[in-house]
Write an enzyme that holds these catalytic residues in place. Structure first.
Site, mmCIF file in Angstrom:
data_model
loop_
_atom_site.group_PDB
_atom_site.id
_atom_site.type_symbol
_atom_site.label_atom_id
_atom_site.label_comp_id
_atom_site.label_asym_id
_atom_site.label_seq_id
_atom_site.Cartn_x
_atom_site.Cartn_y
_atom_site.Cartn_z
ATOM 1 N N GLU A 181 34.048 9.214 84.069
ATOM 2 C CA GLU A 181 34.550 8.787 85.377
ATOM 3 C C GLU A 181 33.427 8.195 86.241
ATOM 4 O O GLU A 181 32.813 8.896 87.046
ATOM 5 C CB GLU A 181 35.213 9.946 86.137
ATOM 6 N N LYS A 218 38.147 7.061 83.424
ATOM 7 C CA LYS A 218 38.843 7.250 84.698
ATOM 8 C C LYS A 218 38.147 6.360 85.715
ATOM 9 O O LYS A 218 36.981 6.574 86.048
ATOM 10 C CB LYS A 218 38.829 8.718 85.135
#
Length: 300
Positions: A181, A218
């Site tokens: 992420e 992400k």
């Protein structure tokens, strides 16, 4: 024919079924804000233990709602304290999968370092091996770790992505699926340029993954519609998730609609409108509406 293992079953669900992720991983710094949004003021607890008990009650109320199940929700990302607690007498990860058919993930980063070269790397994680071992024993499928891009700085972004993939290698070696992420701050002055630099750095690392290793990504919802398509189609990417990143649910859903193949992994935007003061019927109706709107935006 051999039956599929738990890991294979869960990976197949993520790979083939429509749905999105619920991010239920608010930790120390963000927990008071999450509780306040839920209608619980800061003077309602004394000390961290009471605060985390209250946020666990909130999460348990979400997870046990009849509308929170694997029909529309593929996975849920947990804070370590949530993983360590029970829901209705079962360890949280077991409850998620056994009762709701939602794949459990764990947030493993220990927060952000100070900004350098326009980015915030993850703080050192000396306890990661022990945490990954515990996650495996608790039947966690994968992990999530967050770092942040604040400026379109090529050197900083490259260092940030390198760190993410170095940690991802440890997670893969432990038999878990990493969610990488690298969030681009939605207030980044040149967000589009930062996203272009980030995508190039991600593709370089993805192309270098050994064997048939897979990761998940992400990412912040981009300025350019369809910008993540190359990542969605990359053979080393199991799934591309999108964080809400401060966007409202309405704006997050609007941007999701413009990015086919990307699915939500919303936190604040999921629990927006939920309140401790609501009756169970009101709570379930509000949550069901939120889940349906995010689900519809995620299947475009």
């Amino acid at each position: 024919m051999n039956a599929l293992s738990l890991t294979e079953l869960q990976q197949r669900k993520i790979m083939t079924q429509s749905g999105f992720f619920a991010a239920l991983d608010q930790s120390g710094g963000s927990t008071p804000k999450a509780l306040l949004a839920y209608g619980i003021k800061e003077n309602a607890w004394s000390g961290d233990e009471e605060m985390f008990a209250l946020v666990h009650q909130m999460r348990a109320r979400i997870v046990t709602s009849p509308c929170f199940n694997g029909d529309r929700i593929l996975g849920a990302i947990l804070f370590e304290g949530t993983m360590d607690r029970d829901i209705e007498g079962q360890p949280t990860a077991d409850y998620l999968w056994d009762q709701q058919r939602v794949v459990p993930f764990l947030k493993v980063d220990q927060g952000l370092a100070g900004e350098s070269d326009g980015v915030q790397l993850m703080k050192p994680m000396p306890g990661l091996p022990a945490l990954l071992d515990k996650a495996g024993r608790k039947r966690i499928f994968g992990t999530k770790m967050r770092s942040v891009v604040n400026q379109a700085n090529a050197a900083g972004i490259k260092a940030l992505v390198r760190q993410q993939f170095e940690v991802a290698a440890q997670i893969l070696a432990a038999g878990l699926m990493p969610i990488v992420e690298p969030e681009v701050n939605i207030h980044c002055p040149d967000k589009g340029k930062a996203e272009a630099l980030l995508k190039a750095a991600l593709i370089e690392e993805l192309n270098s993954l050994p064997g048939s290793q897979l990761v998940m990504l992400k990412l912040t919802l981009p300025e350019q519609d369809g910008f993540h398509t190359e990542l969605v189609k990359h053979p080393r990417v199991l799934k591309v998730l999108a964080l809400s990143g401060g966007y409202s649910r309405e704006e997050g859903n609007r941007r999701l609609h413009q990015n086919p193949g990307v699915i939500a992994s919303f936190s604040r935007a999921l629990i927006e409108g939920l309140s401790a003061q609501q009756s169970d019927a009101e709570f379930d109706t509000q949550l069901d509406s939120a889940i349906q709107s995010i689900y519809e935006a995620s299947i475009t």
